[in-house]
Design an enzyme around this catalytic site. Structure first.
Site, PDB file in Angstrom:
ATOM      1  N   ASP A 105       0.790  -1.240   0.000  1.00  0.00           N
ATOM      2  CA  ASP A 105       0.000   0.000   0.000  1.00  0.00           C
ATOM      3  C   ASP A 105       0.823   1.291   0.000  1.00  0.00           C
ATOM      4  O   ASP A 105       0.297   2.371  -0.183  1.00  0.00           O
ATOM      5  CB  ASP A 105      -0.980   0.011   1.193  1.00  0.00           C
ATOM      6  CG  ASP A 105      -0.293  -0.180   2.552  1.00  0.00           C
ATOM      7  OD1 ASP A 105       0.899   0.203   2.696  1.00  0.00           O
ATOM      8  OD2 ASP A 105      -0.958  -0.705   3.477  1.00  0.00           O
ATOM      9  N   HIS A 120       6.739  -7.684  -1.202  1.00  0.00           N
ATOM     10  CA  HIS A 120       5.675  -8.172  -2.091  1.00  0.00           C
ATOM     11  C   HIS A 120       5.307  -7.147  -3.167  1.00  0.00           C
ATOM     12  O   HIS A 120       4.194  -7.154  -3.672  1.00  0.00           O
ATOM     13  CB  HIS A 120       4.442  -8.567  -1.259  1.00  0.00           C
ATOM     14  CG  HIS A 120       4.675  -9.764  -0.376  1.00  0.00           C
ATOM     15  ND1 HIS A 120       3.869 -10.104   0.682  1.00  0.00           N
ATOM     16  CD2 HIS A 120       5.659 -10.714  -0.410  1.00  0.00           C
ATOM     17  CE1 HIS A 120       4.345 -11.210   1.272  1.00  0.00           C
ATOM     18  NE2 HIS A 120       5.425 -11.591   0.625  1.00  0.00           N
ATOM     19  N   CYS A 128       4.484  -4.665 -17.516  1.00  0.00           N
ATOM     20  CA  CYS A 128       3.933  -5.236 -18.742  1.00  0.00           C
ATOM     21  C   CYS A 128       4.228  -6.734 -18.801  1.00  0.00           C
ATOM     22  O   CYS A 128       5.358  -7.164 -18.567  1.00  0.00           O
ATOM     23  CB  CYS A 128       4.533  -4.538 -19.963  1.00  0.00           C
ATOM     24  SG  CYS A 128       3.938  -5.297 -21.497  1.00  0.00           S
ATOM     25  N   CYS A 131       6.537  -6.947 -22.571  1.00  0.00           N
ATOM     26  CA  CYS A 131       7.912  -6.443 -22.669  1.00  0.00           C
ATOM     27  C   CYS A 131       8.559  -6.206 -21.312  1.00  0.00           C
ATOM     28  O   CYS A 131       9.741  -5.869 -21.246  1.00  0.00           O
ATOM     29  CB  CYS A 131       7.949  -5.167 -23.511  1.00  0.00           C
ATOM     30  SG  CYS A 131       7.075  -3.761 -22.779  1.00  0.00           S
ATOM     31  N   CYS A 148      -0.244  -2.195 -22.309  1.00  0.00           N
ATOM     32  CA  CYS A 148       1.031  -1.497 -22.464  1.00  0.00           C
ATOM     33  C   CYS A 148       0.982  -0.544 -23.666  1.00  0.00           C
ATOM     34  O   CYS A 148       0.570  -0.939 -24.759  1.00  0.00           O
ATOM     35  CB  CYS A 148       2.131  -2.542 -22.649  1.00  0.00           C
ATOM     36  SG  CYS A 148       3.771  -1.849 -22.869  1.00  0.00           S
ATOM     37  N   THR A 189       1.764  -8.837  11.531  1.00  0.00           N
ATOM     38  CA  THR A 189       1.771  -9.923  10.543  1.00  0.00           C
ATOM     39  C   THR A 189       1.421 -11.239  11.216  1.00  0.00           C
ATOM     40  O   THR A 189       1.834 -11.481  12.366  1.00  0.00           O
ATOM     41  CB  THR A 189       3.127 -10.051   9.806  1.00  0.00           C
ATOM     42  OG1 THR A 189       3.074 -11.192   8.933  1.00  0.00           O
ATOM     43  CG2 THR A 189       4.309 -10.183  10.749  1.00  0.00           C
ATOM     44  N   ASN A 214       1.067  -7.075  18.124  1.00  0.00           N
ATOM     45  CA  ASN A 214      -0.084  -7.670  17.448  1.00  0.00           C
ATOM     46  C   ASN A 214      -1.163  -7.893  18.502  1.00  0.00           C
ATOM     47  O   ASN A 214      -0.835  -8.282  19.621  1.00  0.00           O
ATOM     48  CB  ASN A 214       0.360  -9.031  16.836  1.00  0.00           C
ATOM     49  CG  ASN A 214      -0.591  -9.541  15.784  1.00  0.00           C
ATOM     50  OD1 ASN A 214      -1.794  -9.634  16.014  1.00  0.00           O
ATOM     51  ND2 ASN A 214      -0.060  -9.869  14.615  1.00  0.00           N
TER      52      ASN A 214
END
Ligand code: OAD
Length: 242
Positions: A105, A120, A128, A131, A148, A189, A214
């Protein structure tokens, strides 16, 4: 969790030469972004293999883009929360600091964090499928079927999908930052997704003190040295050294 636990965390952070942080979806929960697992989580409502895998994308790219475009629109409204800002402050106080995030984000960067590795990828860049060209489309409304401009192939979000490898440069840096840490913070997490979760065990083996923030126990709780139970937007601001 007691006042002593918070004081201990603050003390460890104040004494550390090197602090590395691993964040997950929970750090953005107080910015209004749903987490993936648990009650009300994203993967309860949608099938990750349909929307977050290359097979799913090949089968139905329109469906995948409808979902990512909706998430991009939602993120346009989202703002960093006190947890993100506390990590910006921590970075200023620690001689050697690295923030490894699984989040796509970019709210850490929006808050002002500088040394950030995105394990990630992120939702704002597009890549693309023909390419390979990478483009930053931060804050831009994309068409329903993004293609693209150069080769005409489908664009895809520059995120890591299930079954895909992590970007090698990001992973190398994450391992380096993890090995050098005196204190390793694990924030928001579930520690269920590998290889990201493996960094916690690597930090442990390398001798870091591990602090988990957490509201719930996680897969990694058994190896942490200190578990601070509560929302990161409330806990993190309390443990940043003065
Ligand atoms: P998860 O959804 O698996 O876990 C979110 C964690 O945040 C849970 O342990 C919650 O208890 C915790 N949490 C909830 N609210 C919180 C709050 N206010 N403060 C702190 N923690 C809170 O999310 P991740 O561990 O990030 O990957 O998931 C890892 C990866 O799985 C994601 O990057 C994504 C997903 O599939 C990809 O899309 C590749």
């Amino acid at each position: 969790m007691t006042k002593d636990d918070l004081a201990r965390a603050r003390e460890w952070l104040a004494e550390a030469q090197s602090v590395t942080v691993l964040t997950g979806a929970g750090v953005s929960a107080e910015s209004g972004i749903a987490t993936f697992r648990g009650p009300g989580g994203v993967w309860e409502k949608v099938n990750p293999m349909e929307l977050a895998s290359s097979e799913g994308f090949r089968r139905d790219p329109r469906k995948v883009w409808a979902w990512y475009n909706a998430r991009r629109r939602q993120l346009l409204e989202a703002r960093p929360n006190p947890g993100h800002y506390a990590l910006v402050e921590l970075e200023k106080r620690v001689p050697c600091f690295g923030l490894i995030t699984q989040n796509v984000d970019r709210l850490h960067q929006a808050a002002g964090s500088r040394n950030v590795v995105e394990l990630h990828g992120n939702i704002w860049e597009v890549r693309c499928t023909g390419c390979g060209r990478l483009e930053d489309r931060t804050g831009v409304e994309l068409p329903d079927e993004p293609h693209c401009d150069h080769c005409g192939a489908w664009l895809r979000p520059n995120v890591v999908w299930f079954g895909e490898e992590l970007p090698s440069g990001a992973w190398r840096l994450a391992e380096e930052w993890t090995r050098r840490a005196d204190v390793f913070l694990v924030v928001g997490t579930s520690a269920e997704v590998w290889p990201a979760a493996g960094l916690i065990y690597l930090a442990k083996d390398a001798g870091a003190k591990i602090i988990e923030i957490n509201p719930e126990d996680t897969a990694a709780t058994k190896v942490v040295d200190l578990a601070l139970r509560g929302p990161s937007g409330q806990i993190l601001p309390q443990i940043v050294p003065a």
